[in-house]
Design a protein around this motif. Sequence first.
Motif, PDB file in Angstrom:
ATOM      1  N   GLU A  94       0.864  -1.189   0.000  1.00  0.00           N
ATOM      2  CA  GLU A  94       0.000   0.000   0.000  1.00  0.00           C
ATOM      3  C   GLU A  94       0.891   1.226   0.000  1.00  0.00           C
ATOM      4  O   GLU A  94       1.756   1.372   0.859  1.00  0.00           O
ATOM      5  CB  GLU A  94      -0.896  -0.045   1.255  1.00  0.00           C
ATOM      6  CG  GLU A  94      -1.675   1.218   1.547  1.00  0.00           C
ATOM      7  CD  GLU A  94      -2.621   1.601   0.418  1.00  0.00           C
ATOM      8  OE1 GLU A  94      -2.286   2.565  -0.307  1.00  0.00           O
ATOM      9  OE2 GLU A  94      -3.661   0.946   0.260  1.00  0.00           O
ATOM     10  N   ASP A  95       0.692   2.115  -0.987  1.00  0.00           N
ATOM     11  CA  ASP A  95       1.574   3.283  -1.087  1.00  0.00           C
ATOM     12  C   ASP A  95       1.077   4.463  -0.255  1.00  0.00           C
ATOM     13  O   ASP A  95       1.848   5.383   0.014  1.00  0.00           O
ATOM     14  CB  ASP A  95       1.745   3.704  -2.553  1.00  0.00           C
ATOM     15  CG  ASP A  95       0.429   4.126  -3.179  1.00  0.00           C
ATOM     16  OD1 ASP A  95      -0.546   3.368  -3.038  1.00  0.00           O
ATOM     17  OD2 ASP A  95       0.374   5.193  -3.802  1.00  0.00           O
ATOM     18  N   ASP A 109      -2.788  -3.363  -2.883  1.00  0.00           N
ATOM     19  CA  ASP A 109      -3.408  -2.172  -3.471  1.00  0.00           C
ATOM     20  C   ASP A 109      -3.103  -2.192  -4.965  1.00  0.00           C
ATOM     21  O   ASP A 109      -1.975  -2.509  -5.366  1.00  0.00           O
ATOM     22  CB  ASP A 109      -2.798  -0.935  -2.799  1.00  0.00           C
ATOM     23  CG  ASP A 109      -3.398   0.358  -3.316  1.00  0.00           C
ATOM     24  OD1 ASP A 109      -4.564   0.342  -3.736  1.00  0.00           O
ATOM     25  OD2 ASP A 109      -2.688   1.379  -3.291  1.00  0.00           O
ATOM     26  N   GLY A 119      -3.500   0.503  -7.162  1.00  0.00           N
ATOM     27  CA  GLY A 119      -2.908   1.755  -7.624  1.00  0.00           C
ATOM     28  C   GLY A 119      -1.605   2.044  -6.899  1.00  0.00           C
ATOM     29  O   GLY A 119      -1.600   2.580  -5.804  1.00  0.00           O
ATOM     30  N   LYS A 144     -12.134   0.451  -1.362  1.00  0.00           N
ATOM     31  CA  LYS A 144     -11.796   1.598  -0.511  1.00  0.00           C
ATOM     32  C   LYS A 144     -12.933   2.600  -0.529  1.00  0.00           C
ATOM     33  O   LYS A 144     -13.465   2.867  -1.616  1.00  0.00           O
ATOM     34  CB  LYS A 144     -10.542   2.285  -1.052  1.00  0.00           C
ATOM     35  CG  LYS A 144      -9.250   1.659  -0.616  1.00  0.00           C
ATOM     36  CD  LYS A 144      -8.113   2.481  -1.202  1.00  0.00           C
ATOM     37  CE  LYS A 144      -6.772   1.862  -0.849  1.00  0.00           C
ATOM     38  NZ  LYS A 144      -5.660   2.519  -1.547  1.00  0.00           N
TER      39      LYS A 144
END
Length: 221
Positions: free
Chosen positions: A7-8, A51, A53, A101
């Motif tokens: 997850e960024d 994630d 993206g 999300k």
Amino acid sequence: MRILLVEDDAMIGAAMQAALKDASYAVDWVKHGQAALAALAAQHYDMLLLDLGLPGKDGMEVLRTVRNQRNAIPVLIITARDGVEDRIRGLDGGADDYVLKPFSMPELLARMRAVQRRKGGVAEPVLTSAGLTLDPATHEATAMGQEPVQLSNREFALLHALMVRPGAILSRSDLEDRVYGWGEEVESNAIEFLIHALRKKLGSSAIKNVRGAGWMVAKQP
Ligand code: CA
């Protein structure tokens, strides 16, 4: 169970890591796809929370690489609510499930348990073997003929590691891998300490010591 979280977003990642630790998972968190692939090559994980993206190598590329390597790790993808195309591509690309999300942690945890059950080929939510039962939703364990007892997070993580494969012997380092994430201090006798605590709660025969090799719970007779 050891989880790789990819997850960024710093805030979402930190919140997820904390909540997963609270739920007794060992969690390693990376922020981009290349780091995810490096971690997967270096360490055994029981599940990948991915994630889609991500900067650089995005989540779909990570998923494709993992499946091309014939790695069957359970994968739960995390996508935006409007990303229906992404969800379809993710599921068709080998993901086991997805969450949208923003999601609630209880929902994510329930989906993780469901994915784990399906991957393990076990439909029942409660693990049983040789007179012991363990409920992953409540972290309650029951020894035959006794009242259920509540386990601490690490007691649960250790017993769960043994009970997903009854009869398999896990060494100290196998157990450390499943109970502790990166950067967590592991005392040299931590595993013995947890086993002692579990035996106190569940009876001395609940976990068998295999001399020089490790520990196991007996297979269902
Ligand atoms: Ca992202």
